[in-house]
Motif scaffolding. Structure first.
Motif, PDB file in Angstrom:
ATOM      1  N   ALA A 141      13.268  25.423  52.685  1.00 33.97           N
ATOM      2  CA  ALA A 141      14.053  24.325  52.136  1.00 33.97           C
ATOM      3  C   ALA A 141      15.199  24.005  53.087  1.00 33.97           C
ATOM      4  O   ALA A 141      15.676  24.866  53.825  1.00 33.97           O
ATOM      5  N   ALA A 142      15.650  22.766  53.040  1.00 33.91           N
ATOM      6  CA  ALA A 142      16.722  22.339  53.939  1.00 33.91           C
ATOM      7  C   ALA A 142      18.096  22.729  53.424  1.00 33.91           C
ATOM      8  O   ALA A 142      19.064  22.747  54.184  1.00 33.91           O
ATOM      9  N   SER A 143      18.199  23.061  52.130  1.00 33.51           N
ATOM     10  CA  SER A 143      19.497  23.382  51.541  1.00 33.51           C
ATOM     11  C   SER A 143      19.307  24.318  50.355  1.00 33.51           C
ATOM     12  O   SER A 143      18.196  24.485  49.838  1.00 33.51           O
ATOM     13  N   MET A 144      20.411  24.909  49.917  1.00 31.34           N
ATOM     14  CA  MET A 144      20.373  25.752  48.725  1.00 31.34           C
ATOM     15  C   MET A 144      19.944  24.934  47.508  1.00 31.34           C
ATOM     16  O   MET A 144      19.182  25.407  46.663  1.00 31.34           O
ATOM     17  N   ALA A 145      20.434  23.706  47.421  1.00 34.52           N
ATOM     18  CA  ALA A 145      20.092  22.863  46.277  1.00 34.52           C
ATOM     19  C   ALA A 145      18.590  22.603  46.221  1.00 34.52           C
ATOM     20  O   ALA A 145      17.971  22.661  45.149  1.00 34.52           O
ATOM     21  N   ALA A 147      16.271  24.525  47.588  1.00 37.06           N
ATOM     22  CA  ALA A 147      15.632  25.806  47.280  1.00 37.06           C
ATOM     23  C   ALA A 147      15.714  26.118  45.791  1.00 37.06           C
ATOM     24  O   ALA A 147      14.770  26.642  45.197  1.00 37.06           O
ATOM     25  N   LEU A 148      16.840  25.784  45.174  1.00 36.94           N
ATOM     26  CA  LEU A 148      17.007  26.036  43.746  1.00 36.94           C
ATOM     27  C   LEU A 148      16.017  25.206  42.938  1.00 36.94           C
ATOM     28  O   LEU A 148      15.454  25.677  41.947  1.00 36.94           O
ATOM     29  N   ARG A 149      15.781  23.974  43.374  1.00 39.84           N
ATOM     30  CA  ARG A 149      14.802  23.126  42.679  1.00 39.84           C
ATOM     31  C   ARG A 149      13.394  23.692  42.797  1.00 39.84           C
ATOM     32  O   ARG A 149      12.545  23.440  41.940  1.00 39.84           O
ATOM     33  N   GLN A 150      13.141  24.450  43.856  1.00 37.66           N
ATOM     34  CA  GLN A 150      11.812  25.029  44.051  1.00 37.66           C
ATOM     35  C   GLN A 150      11.601  26.307  43.242  1.00 37.66           C
ATOM     36  O   GLN A 150      10.472  26.773  43.108  1.00 37.66           O
ATOM     37  N   PRO A 152      10.878  28.320  40.088  1.00 35.87           N
ATOM     38  CA  PRO A 152      10.216  27.917  38.834  1.00 35.87           C
ATOM     39  C   PRO A 152      11.167  27.809  37.646  1.00 35.87           C
ATOM     40  O   PRO A 152      11.023  26.926  36.812  1.00 35.87           O
ATOM     41  N   SER A 153      12.155  28.692  37.573  1.00 38.60           N
ATOM     42  CA  SER A 153      13.091  28.669  36.453  1.00 38.60           C
ATOM     43  C   SER A 153      14.307  27.788  36.729  1.00 38.60           C
ATOM     44  O   SER A 153      15.131  27.569  35.836  1.00 38.60           O
ATOM     45  N   GLY A 154      14.424  27.306  37.982  1.00 34.91           N
ATOM     46  CA  GLY A 154      15.619  26.561  38.353  1.00 34.91           C
ATOM     47  C   GLY A 154      16.850  27.438  38.463  1.00 34.91           C
ATOM     48  O   GLY A 154      17.977  26.941  38.476  1.00 34.91           O
ATOM     49  N   ARG A 155      16.642  28.756  38.571  1.00 30.42           N
ATOM     50  CA  ARG A 155      17.749  29.704  38.638  1.00 30.42           C
ATOM     51  C   ARG A 155      17.540  30.663  39.801  1.00 30.42           C
ATOM     52  O   ARG A 155      16.412  30.997  40.146  1.00 30.42           O
ATOM     53  N   ALA A 156      18.640  31.111  40.382  1.00 28.10           N
ATOM     54  CA  ALA A 156      18.589  32.109  41.450  1.00 28.10           C
ATOM     55  C   ALA A 156      19.673  33.142  41.196  1.00 28.10           C
ATOM     56  O   ALA A 156      20.720  32.843  40.611  1.00 28.10           O
ATOM     57  N   TYR A 157      19.418  34.359  41.654  1.00 23.91           N
ATOM     58  CA  TYR A 157      20.281  35.481  41.307  1.00 23.91           C
ATOM     59  C   TYR A 157      20.876  36.183  42.521  1.00 23.91           C
ATOM     60  O   TYR A 157      21.888  36.866  42.394  1.00 23.91           O
ATOM     61  N   LYS A 158      20.243  36.024  43.685  1.00 18.77           N
ATOM     62  CA  LYS A 158      20.733  36.668  44.899  1.00 18.77           C
ATOM     63  C   LYS A 158      20.500  35.768  46.100  1.00 18.77           C
ATOM     64  O   LYS A 158      19.561  34.968  46.124  1.00 18.77           O
ATOM     65  N   VAL A 159      21.365  35.945  47.099  1.00 23.06           N
ATOM     66  CA  VAL A 159      21.187  35.300  48.400  1.00 23.06           C
ATOM     67  C   VAL A 159      21.067  36.409  49.434  1.00 23.06           C
ATOM     68  O   VAL A 159      21.959  37.259  49.543  1.00 23.06           O
ATOM     69  N   ILE A 160      19.957  36.430  50.166  1.00 22.12           N
ATOM     70  CA  ILE A 160      19.750  37.401  51.240  1.00 22.12           C
ATOM     71  C   ILE A 160      20.034  36.689  52.553  1.00 22.12           C
ATOM     72  O   ILE A 160      19.484  35.612  52.817  1.00 22.12           O
ATOM     73  N   LEU A 161      20.875  37.268  53.391  1.00 20.74           N
ATOM     74  CA  LEU A 161      21.308  36.591  54.608  1.00 20.74           C
ATOM     75  C   LEU A 161      21.751  37.615  55.646  1.00 20.74           C
ATOM     76  O   LEU A 161      22.009  38.777  55.311  1.00 20.74           O
ATOM     77  N   PRO A 162      21.829  37.213  56.928  1.00 17.22           N
ATOM     78  CA  PRO A 162      22.319  38.152  57.940  1.00 17.22           C
ATOM     79  C   PRO A 162      23.727  38.638  57.588  1.00 17.22           C
ATOM     80  O   PRO A 162      24.537  37.883  57.042  1.00 17.22           O
ATOM     81  N   THR A 163      24.012  39.885  57.903  1.00 14.06           N
ATOM     82  CA  THR A 163      25.295  40.471  57.521  1.00 14.06           C
ATOM     83  C   THR A 163      26.476  39.697  58.101  1.00 14.06           C
ATOM     84  O   THR A 163      27.504  39.531  57.431  1.00 14.06           O
ATOM     85  N   ALA A 164      26.341  39.187  59.321  1.00 11.53           N
ATOM     86  CA  ALA A 164      27.432  38.403  59.912  1.00 11.53           C
ATOM     87  C   ALA A 164      27.716  37.154  59.082  1.00 11.53           C
ATOM     88  O   ALA A 164      28.874  36.755  58.904  1.00 11.53           O
ATOM     89  N   ALA A 165      26.662  36.538  58.551  1.00  7.84           N
ATOM     90  CA  ALA A 165      26.844  35.358  57.709  1.00  7.84           C
ATOM     91  C   ALA A 165      27.462  35.749  56.368  1.00  7.84           C
ATOM     92  O   ALA A 165      28.308  35.026  55.824  1.00  7.84           O
TER      93      ALA A 165
END
Length: 271
Positions: A141-145, A147-150, A152-165
């Motif tokens: 997805a191009a954005s968090m928004a 990705a959230l639409r993708q 199934p529940s329209g909900r997200a609980y965690k963001v996994i990302l590089p530690t520097a970010a």
């Protein structure tokens, strides 16, 4: 306590089973991304625990969709997942605390400035945002928004990302008040609501059980199991546990490679 039965909470990775993250690609394709599966000795011990009238719960940072099917088929009374963000007991949902969309948008603004991507974790699905954590995702997805639409529940609980970010996100005072960051393997970290902890998830279970919970036990191995230890009566650290957890333990059992769950349950007469 209670009616003499016990309620036992088990971490998965490093406790019920183990898979080396650096060798994930060597697993069968259908298992990649799933938790480890316990061996037959551990499965038998959890079954015996239930046969003696005790309750058992999984207590993990993983989402429901990331739990190995073998664990899902075991006679657990419920699941504390996503580090306490989503908790079930039988068919009941006891806790469901996703990250608000506006917080995800704020995280996304920081990531764009860093030129970074991430992975957005829902109950069953992980959506890559701008090529994910390593820049190699085939589709994202191009954005968090988006990705959230993708989800199934329209909900997200965690963001996994590089530690520097993750460090850049947590440097924002407003975001640092709402979120917490935990280090993962392979140079990544995860972000979630600061209010979502294993302690909060266990508390939801114990509130639902009331005095029927009996004596509570917790088995864990990692630093993120300290909140688990804070909410149970008897704390059991695996032999492979980090020193900080062993220091808080009432008992140190064998390692995950030595079926420490089995020997720990036997030590307390639970099986």
């Amino acid at each position: 306590m209670g009616n003499g039965t016990a309620t036992v909470f088990f971490d998965i990775d490093g406790t019920l089973g183990w898979v080396d993250p650096a060798r994930e690609d060597e697993r069968p394709r259908w298992e990649q991304g799933l938790s480890p599966a316990p061996n037959d000795h551990v499965v038998g011990a959890v079954c015996a625990l239930g046969h003696k009238g005790n309750r058992s719960f999984v207590c993990t940072g993983r989402p429901p969709g990331g739990i190995h099917p073998m664990i899902s088929c075991m006679p657990f009374s419920g699941f504390v997942t996503l580090a306490g963000a989503y908790v079930t007991m039988g068919s009941r949902v006891l806790r469901n605390e996703p990250i608000p969309a506006e917080l995800l948008d704020a995280v996304d603004r920081v990531l764009r400035k860093q030129g970074r991507g991430a992975r957005l974790e829902g109950l069953q699905k992980v959506i890559e945002v701008r090529d994910g954590t390593d820049g190699r995702a085939a589709r994202s997805a191009a954005s968090m928004a988006e990705a959230l639409r993708q989800q199934p529940s329209g909900r997200a609980y965690k963001v996994i990302l590089p530690t520097a970010a993750a460090d850049a996100v947590m440097a924002d005072p407003g975001l640092a008040r709402e979120l917490s960051a935990s280090a993962l393997e392979l140079g990544n970290s995860e972000l979630g609501l600061a209010s979502n902890t294993k302690k909060a998830g266990i508390r939801a279970v114990l509130s639902a059980l009331g005095p029927d919970a009996g004596t509570t036990y917790g088995f864990g191995d990692a630093e993120n199991d300290l909140p688990l230890f804070a909410e149970v009566d008897v704390r059991v650290a695996m032999g492979n546990a980090v020193d900080a957890l062993k220091a808080r333990a009432d008992y140190v059992t064998g390692s995950v490679h030595e079926d420490g769950v089995v020997s720990g349950l036997a030590h307390f007469g639970l099986i």
